[in-house]
Write an enzyme that holds these catalytic residues in place. Structure first.
Site, PDB file in Angstrom:
ATOM      1  N   PHE A 114      -1.388   5.243   3.381  1.00 47.21           N
ATOM      2  CA  PHE A 114      -2.260   4.413   4.209  1.00 47.21           C
ATOM      3  C   PHE A 114      -2.024   2.939   3.910  1.00 47.21           C
ATOM      4  O   PHE A 114      -1.988   2.099   4.824  1.00 47.21           O
ATOM      5  CB  PHE A 114      -3.716   4.794   3.947  1.00 47.21           C
ATOM      6  N   ASP A 168      -1.456   5.946  -0.943  1.00 47.67           N
ATOM      7  CA  ASP A 168      -0.270   5.098  -0.866  1.00 47.67           C
ATOM      8  C   ASP A 168       0.267   5.002   0.558  1.00 47.67           C
ATOM      9  O   ASP A 168       0.710   3.932   0.989  1.00 47.67           O
ATOM     10  CB  ASP A 168       0.819   5.643  -1.790  1.00 47.67           C
ATOM     11  N   ASN A 209       0.772   1.717   2.905  1.00 45.23           N
ATOM     12  CA  ASN A 209       2.074   1.399   3.482  1.00 45.23           C
ATOM     13  C   ASN A 209       1.982   1.163   4.975  1.00 45.23           C
ATOM     14  O   ASN A 209       2.681   0.312   5.536  1.00 45.23           O
ATOM     15  CB  ASN A 209       3.068   2.521   3.184  1.00 45.23           C
ATOM     16  N   GLU A 210       1.099   1.897   5.650  1.00 44.77           N
ATOM     17  CA  GLU A 210       0.888   1.678   7.077  1.00 44.77           C
ATOM     18  C   GLU A 210       0.371   0.262   7.327  1.00 44.77           C
ATOM     19  O   GLU A 210       0.852  -0.460   8.217  1.00 44.77           O
ATOM     20  CB  GLU A 210      -0.109   2.692   7.626  1.00 44.77           C
TER      21      GLU A 210
END
Length: 615
Positions: free
Chosen positions: A238, A236, A240-241
């Protein structure tokens, strides 16, 4: 029949009676042939407008299979929908032994081997035990004439090209250290699916924290327009990044609304593209590799994102065509569980290559002040699942001390934070849009036992987000591509409600946040795209009460919000101000220090390669 793995080698020399023709008697039939279905026998294969179906030419003499001495009767699949087919391949000819051919009347045999040509239809079936999980299936058909096989392959491929929602070109980011370092391994497992489906992929294995953010924020719109979407192979954090890298330089939207007495003096010009490079460095320097990985060492400076005037017109946000996908490889994978119903890389890959689409709400979180004495300087972050303060922020802070433990550090850190039982003074204001609260202390004190019973009945009948969800599919009044349709609360009459006191935690769930440890998630009836945040306020209480509240999350059908010290409000926006000793915010796994904060949700801002859970 459905099958996985490679074909068996067959041998033989007798030709099959063949008939290939257009079926004039069936208006729905496009093509009809008599073929050999591998491991089943001779069938009549028919291609209809909506898929394939086949009928066995003669009954199987012994439709019984044996495995480890245990006999079982196999159930033969007789059809597959075109929407469930992701690839069709022509296989080189091979010699088939006559003993492996079905017995047909009046078949002559001139030898022991016959040259056969084959083509394979790649699709999937749904798991009987887990309806949201999709299992790879292959159907291999044979014929003695190459032209017949080629005709079927060409016809099917032409029909698949009409499935316009399916992607052709994808940008893939792989996080090699996500979760239990499964990123590369999971991508290697699903890469053949993309290859067979003829989906071009540009694969980038990240080598440092924040690399995906940098690349997504700096990619030109010309290159971005060449892709049908972006895939995150990781957790999650990653995802979001990548999401923040995509939205930060492109989304033009006003800041969240705030109550009249909310003290900040920043002028909102309707453009929230505000990110400062020093803040990125400060806020993400201590994050773990499988959470929000905007981690930069002192020598790695994140790029300053500015409002590039040439970006917004070239690549509009929201964008109905451009979609995001996740191949799960993280510690919890809550987003992929909520959008596909399962934590399975194969299922996620099939959702992607088949071009499935579901809208997803995104929360805009704006920090106005880092500390009580700091200057007012808005700092924007976006969240797809959850933002939490107090217990949730303390857990991620504590977990940084035990990074050597891997994903287990979150369980250990959670136990340590629970034992400390800290509470924090804060004031929360939320926008009341006239919806009845699920649970609040003030209302509970006034409710009679009859009303309590009615509420319990309504909870039993709560609307859970599923595939083809009516709540999520309800269209707003305005055009779907306008910001005003994503934030109707900005253009309606506002009524702010305050809650002030000491809180063990403050949480805002965008989606239900289901995961393997919380089967119903934080809020069981939260939706993927309804335009609401679920604000959960846990007031100070005893250790035992709080423990009972937390254990309810681990039970399917539990009632974690049915406590007097719990407030649950469904709202499109809220503001937060802390006082005294402060915790930190946990925004989709990112530590986010904020003394003063506001947030709002954008309804269905991004599209995902998913359908929603089946059950």
């Amino acid at each position: 029949m459905e099958r996985e793995g490679n074909d068996y080698d067959l041998g033989g020399d007798k030709s099959l009676p063949v008939s290939s023709s257009l079926d004039d008697n069936d208006k729905n039939s496009i093509l009809n042939s008599t073929l050999l279905l591998d491991h089943v026998g001779e069938v009549t294969l028919t291609f209809h407008s909506n898929g394939l179906s086949w009928k066995l030419m003669e009954p199987l003499e012994n439709d019984v299979s044996s495995c480890l001495g245990i006999k079982y009767v196999s159930k033969i699949v007789t059809e597959i929908k075109l929407s469930d087919i992701y690839a069709v391949e022509l296989i080189d000819n091979r010699l088939t032994h006559i003993s492996n051919l079905p017995r047909t009347t009046e078949r002559t045999c001139s030898g022991h081997d016959i040259k056969m040509y084959y083509f394979t239809v790649h699709g999937f079936i749904r798991s009987k035990n887990q309806p949201s999980q999709w299992i790879l299936a292959e159907y291999t058909f044979g014929h003695k004439h190459l032209q017949t096989c080629q005709m079927w392959v060409n016809q099917l491929n032409e029909s698949l090209k009409l499935e316009i929602e399916r992607p052709k070109n994808l940008l893939v980011f792989v996080h090699p250290r996500s979760g239990k370092s499964n990123g590369c391994r999971n991508w290697e497992a699903v890469a053949p699916i993309f290859s067979r489906a003829k989906v071009e992929t540009k694969v980038i294995v990240t080598e440092r924290a924040g690399q995906a953010f940098d690349m997504m924020s700096n990619i030109t719109n010309k290159e971005l327009n060449s892709y049908d979407g972006v895939i995150a192979v990781g957790g999650d954090g990653f995802f979001n990044e990548i999401l923040n890298g995509f939205l930060s330089p492109r989304l033009k939207a006003p800041y969240p609304p705030t109550p009249p007495d909310f003290v900040h003096s920043a002028k909102d010009n309707g453009d929230s593209l505000v990110v400062d490079e020093n803040e990125i460095l400060e806020e993400t320097s201590s994050q773990s590799e499988d959470q929000f990985p905007l981690i930069s060492s002192p020598n790695q400076r994140a790029p300053k994102i500015s409002n590039s005037k040439d970006k917004a017109p070239e690549f509009p946000v929201p964008n109905e065509w451009f979609r995001f996908g996740i191949i799960p490889a993280g510690s919890t994978d809550a987003i992929v569980i909520c959008t596909t119903g399962t934590r399975d890389p194969i299922t996620s890959a099939l959702h992607i290559v088949l071009g499935k689409k579901v809208h997803l709400d995104i929360a805009q979180v704006v920090r106005w002040k880092t500390t009580p004495r700091s200057e007012v300087e808005p700092f924007v972050r976006y969240a797809a699942s959850f933002s939490g303060y107090g217990f949730y922020g303390d857990v991620i802070t504590e977990s940084e001390k035990y990074r050597w433990m891997g994903p287990k550090r979150y369980d250990y850190a959670g136990t340590m934070v629970f034992l400390k039982h800290r509470s924090y003074e804060a004031e929360i204001s939320y926008l009341d849009v006239g919806l009845e609260e699920t649970n609040s202390t003030s209302k509970r004190n006034r409710e009679s036992s009859l009303l309590q019973s009615l509420k319990a009945q309504r909870r039993a009948e709560r609307c859970i987000c599923r595939i083809n969800c009516k709540v999520c599919n309800e269209k707003p009044n305005n055009a779907a591509t306008e910001i005003c349709s994503l934030t109707p609360h900005l253009y309606s009459e506002k009524r702010w409600v305050k809650s002030k006191g000491r809180f063990l935690s403050v949480g805002a769930a965008v989606i239900s946040c289901r995961n393997e440890k919380a089967p119903d998630g934080l809020v069981a009836d939260a939706h993927l795209s309804d335009g609401f945040l679920h604000l959960i306020l846990i007031k100070d209480c005893t250790h035992a009460s709080y423990l009972w509240h937390l254990t309810q999350f681990t039970r399917r059908g539990g009632s974690p919000l049915n406590f007097k010290f719990v407030e649950h409000h469904k709202t499109p926006a809220f503001s937060f101000t802390s006082s005294g000793n402060e915790s930190v915010w946990n925004v989709d796994g990112e530590m986010f220090q904020a003394h003063q904060l506001s947030a709002q949700v954008f309804r269905g801002l991004v599209c995902m390669f998913a359908t929603g859970p089946a059950v």
